[in-house]
Scaffold this motif. Structure first.
Motif, short mmCIF file in Angstrom:
data_model
loop_
_atom_site.label_atom_id
_atom_site.label_comp_id
_atom_site.label_asym_id
_atom_site.label_seq_id
_atom_site.Cartn_x
_atom_site.Cartn_y
_atom_site.Cartn_z
N ALA A 136 7.45 -4.84 5.85
CA ALA A 136 8.38 -3.70 5.79
C ALA A 136 7.55 -2.35 5.86
N VAL A 137 8.05 -1.39 6.30
CA VAL A 137 7.36 0.02 6.53
C VAL A 137 8.53 0.98 6.04
N THR A 138 8.23 1.65 4.84
CA THR A 138 9.01 2.69 4.45
C THR A 138 8.39 4.17 4.55
N LEU A 139 8.98 5.13 5.13
CA LEU A 139 8.46 6.58 5.18
C LEU A 139 9.44 7.22 4.45
N THR A 140 8.84 7.90 3.43
CA THR A 140 9.77 8.75 2.51
C THR A 140 9.27 10.21 2.39
N LEU B 285 1.02 -1.16 0.00
CA LEU B 285 0.06 0.09 0.09
C LEU B 285 0.80 1.18 -0.05
N TYR B 286 0.43 2.16 -0.79
CA TYR B 286 1.23 3.55 -1.10
C TYR B 286 0.51 4.51 -0.65
N PRO B 287 0.16 4.93 0.65
CA PRO B 287 -0.43 6.27 0.75
C PRO B 287 0.18 7.53 0.70
N GLN B 288 -0.05 8.47 0.07
CA GLN B 288 0.75 9.54 -0.21
C GLN B 288 -0.02 11.12 0.02
N TYR B 289 0.64 12.03 0.81
CA TYR B 289 0.04 13.03 1.21
C TYR B 289 0.73 14.00 0.62
N SER B 290 0.15 15.12 -0.30
CA SER B 290 0.74 16.42 -0.98
C SER B 290 0.63 17.44 0.00
N ALA B 291 1.56 17.80 1.05
CA ALA B 291 1.70 18.78 1.66
C ALA B 291 1.71 20.21 1.50
N ILE C 154 15.15 16.56 -6.87
CA ILE C 154 14.35 16.03 -5.83
C ILE C 154 15.20 15.53 -4.78
N ILE C 155 15.15 15.88 -3.47
CA ILE C 155 15.71 15.43 -2.32
C ILE C 155 14.57 14.43 -1.62
N LYS C 156 15.12 13.19 -1.44
CA LYS C 156 14.15 12.18 -0.65
C LYS C 156 15.14 11.81 0.66
N PRO C 157 14.44 12.07 1.96
CA PRO C 157 14.85 11.42 2.94
C PRO C 157 14.09 10.29 3.28
N GLU C 158 14.66 8.98 3.74
CA GLU C 158 13.62 8.05 3.92
C GLU C 158 14.11 7.00 5.08
N PHE C 159 13.08 6.72 5.81
CA PHE C 159 13.29 5.80 6.94
C PHE C 159 12.64 4.47 6.64
N ARG C 160 13.47 3.46 6.90
CA ARG C 160 12.90 2.26 6.50
C ARG C 160 13.19 1.16 7.84
N PHE C 161 11.98 0.30 7.88
CA PHE C 161 12.18 -0.62 9.03
C PHE C 161 11.59 -2.02 8.40
N ASP C 162 12.36 -2.96 8.48
CA ASP C 162 11.94 -4.28 7.78
C ASP C 162 11.78 -5.38 9.27
N THR C 163 10.62 -6.14 9.12
CA THR C 163 10.70 -7.43 10.21
C THR C 163 10.64 -8.70 9.59
N GLY C 164 11.31 -9.52 9.92
CA GLY C 164 11.05 -10.76 9.07
C GLY C 164 10.55 -11.82 10.05
N SER C 165 10.02 -12.65 9.78
CA SER C 165 9.46 -13.91 10.57
C SER C 165 10.31 -14.79 11.21
N GLU C 166 11.92 -14.49 10.70
CA GLU C 166 12.93 -15.41 11.08
C GLU C 166 13.95 -14.34 11.40
N GLY D 156 4.93 10.28 2.08
CA GLY D 156 4.40 8.80 1.72
C GLY D 156 4.94 7.99 2.38
N VAL D 157 4.12 6.91 2.70
CA VAL D 157 4.60 5.72 3.27
C VAL D 157 4.37 4.33 2.11
N ARG D 158 5.17 3.43 2.38
CA ARG D 158 4.98 2.13 1.58
C ARG D 158 4.82 0.83 2.81
N GLY D 159 3.76 0.56 3.01
CA GLY D 159 3.43 -0.64 3.73
C GLY D 159 3.50 -1.86 3.04
#
Length: 328
Positions: free
Chosen positions: A277-281, A243-249, A291-303, A256-259
C-alpha cells in the motif's frame, strides 16, 4: 564539637522537611481534544455498493463521514494525577469498545519512575487512534492488526538521558472491564534516543508481537519514520514494514508518503496473502488548529481482494480522501 555538627545537621534536615511539607502541591488541569470529518471516494471501484475499502480501521466509508470527537481531561496535583480520554463517533467506535478511550491514574514516585494503572493506548506501533497523532489520515495494516489499548499496570523508568524502559502487565489485548479466563499479557519497551523496541506476549489473545518504531531526520526539512513488526499466535499472525518519509515544504505545508508491505501468515494455508500500500498525504495547517489533509491511496494485493468498477474481482484499489481535523 561532633555533637554540635550533628545537631546542626539535624536542625537543617528538619527545616528542609518542614518547608517541603508546608509547600502546597501544584495543581494543573488541562482540557483538550479534537474533531474530524472526511470525504472518501473510490477511484477504481464503485461507491454505491457495500463498503469497499482497504482492510484497515478508519476512513473506510464512501461519501461524507464523521471521524470522531475526542475529549481529554487531565488533572495533576503534586506527584499524582489522572486522565479521562473520551471518544465519540465511528472512528472511536472502531478503536474502543466503550467511549473510554483511556482512563488511568498515575503516580510519579520519583523524577525517573512513574507508575500508571487503568486503560491506556498501546505502546506498540508508529500510528495511534487519534488523527492528531498521525501524519496520514487513513491507518496502516500494521496498526489495524496490532493492539489498540491495554488495561492494566505499567511502570516507566528513565534510565538515562537517552535510555528509557517500560514494563507492564495487562488484561488480554483490547479487553477492558473483564478478563475472561484470568490470564494476563506482559509487555516491555526499551527506548533509546526516540527509537523503541516493543515486546508483547498475550497467550490468550494476540500471542507474541515484537515491534520496532522510530525514525530519523535526514535533513532539517526531511524526516523518515519507520515501523516494523512480527506477530505469531500458534502459527497465525502477520509481519510487515512501513516507511514514512515526510518533507516540510513550508511552515504550513508538509507532504508525506507511507509505503507499506504487509504479509499475513497461517499454518492453515499454503499461500499467505500479502498487500503493498502506498499513501500520499498532504498536510496543510490553517491558523494553527485546523488541518486539511488530501490523501491518495493505492493498495495492491497478492490475490483478488478488491473489485473494479465493473464489479469484477481485482488485486488493486485506488481511493482519495479529503479530511479536516480541528484540535483544541
Amino acid at each position: 564539637m561532633r555533637h554540635f555538627f550533628t545537631l546542626i545537621l539535624l536542625l537543617t534536615t528538619l527545616t528542609v522537611s518542614a518547608q517541603e511539607n508546608s509547600e502546597t502541591p501544584k495543581k494543573k488541569f488541562l482540557f483538550e481534544g479534537s474533531v474530524d470529518a472526511y470525504h472518501r471516494t473510490n477511484l477504481t471501484a464503485p461507491n454505491d455498493t457495500d463498503q469497499i475499502a482497504p482492510a484497515t480501521s478508519f476512513a473506510d466509508t464512501s461519501g461524507f463521514s464523521l471521524g470522531m470527537a475526542n475529549l481529554i481531561a487531565s488533572y495533576e496535583k503534586g506527584k499524582v494525577g489522572g486522565v479521562a480520554d473520551l471518544v465519540f463517533g465511528p472512528r472511536g467506535d472502531a478503536a474502543s469498545a466503550t467511549v473510554l478511550n483511556q482512563l488511568f491514574a498515575y503516580y510519579n514516585i520519583s523524577e525517573n519512575t512513574k507508575i500508571t494503572i487503568g486503560k491506556f493506548n498501546t505502546f506498540l506501533g508508529y500510528e495511534v487512534i487519534s488523527p492528531t497523532g498521525n501524519f496520514n489520515y487513513s491507518t496502516s495494516y500494521l496498526f489495524s492488526n496490532g493492539p489498540f489499548s491495554h488495561t492494566g499496570l505499567k511502570a516507566d523508568f528513565t534510565l538515562s538521558e537517552d535510555f528509557s524502559l517500560m514494563l507492564g502487565v495487562f488484561n488480554q489485548t483490547d479487553v477492558t472491564e473483564f478478563n475472561p479466563d484470568g490470564s494476563y499479557a506482559v509487555g516491555a519497551q526499551l527506548g533509546y534516543s526516540n527509537q523503541f523496541l516493543n515486546l508483547l506476549y498475550d497467550k490468550a489473545g494476540l500471542g507474541f508481537e515484537i515491534d520496532y518504531t522510530g525514525g530519523f531526520d535526514a535533513s532539517e526539512d526531511f524526516y523518515i519514520g519507520i515501523n516494523a513488526a512480527y506477530a505469531d499466535n500458534e502459527g497465525e499472525g502477520f509481519y510487515g514494514v512501513d516507511l514514512y518519509p515526510q518533507y516540510s515544504a513550508s511552515k504550513s505545508l508538509t507532504i508525506g508518503v507511507r509505503g507499506e508491505y504487509f504479509q499475513t501468515q497461517s499454518d492453515a494455508v499454503s499461500d499467505d496473502p500479502s498487500v503493498v500500500a502506498v499513501t500520499l498525504t498532504g498536510s496543510y495547517v490553517v491558523d494553527e488548529d485546523l488541518i486539511i489533509k488530501p490523501e491518495f491511496r493505492f493498495d495492491t494485493g497478492s490475490e483478488d481482494i478488491f473489485i473494479d468498477t465493473d464489479l469484477m474481482a481485482t488485486k488493486s484499489l485506488g481511493s482519495f480522501v479529503l479530511a479536516a481535523i480541528y484540535k483544541f
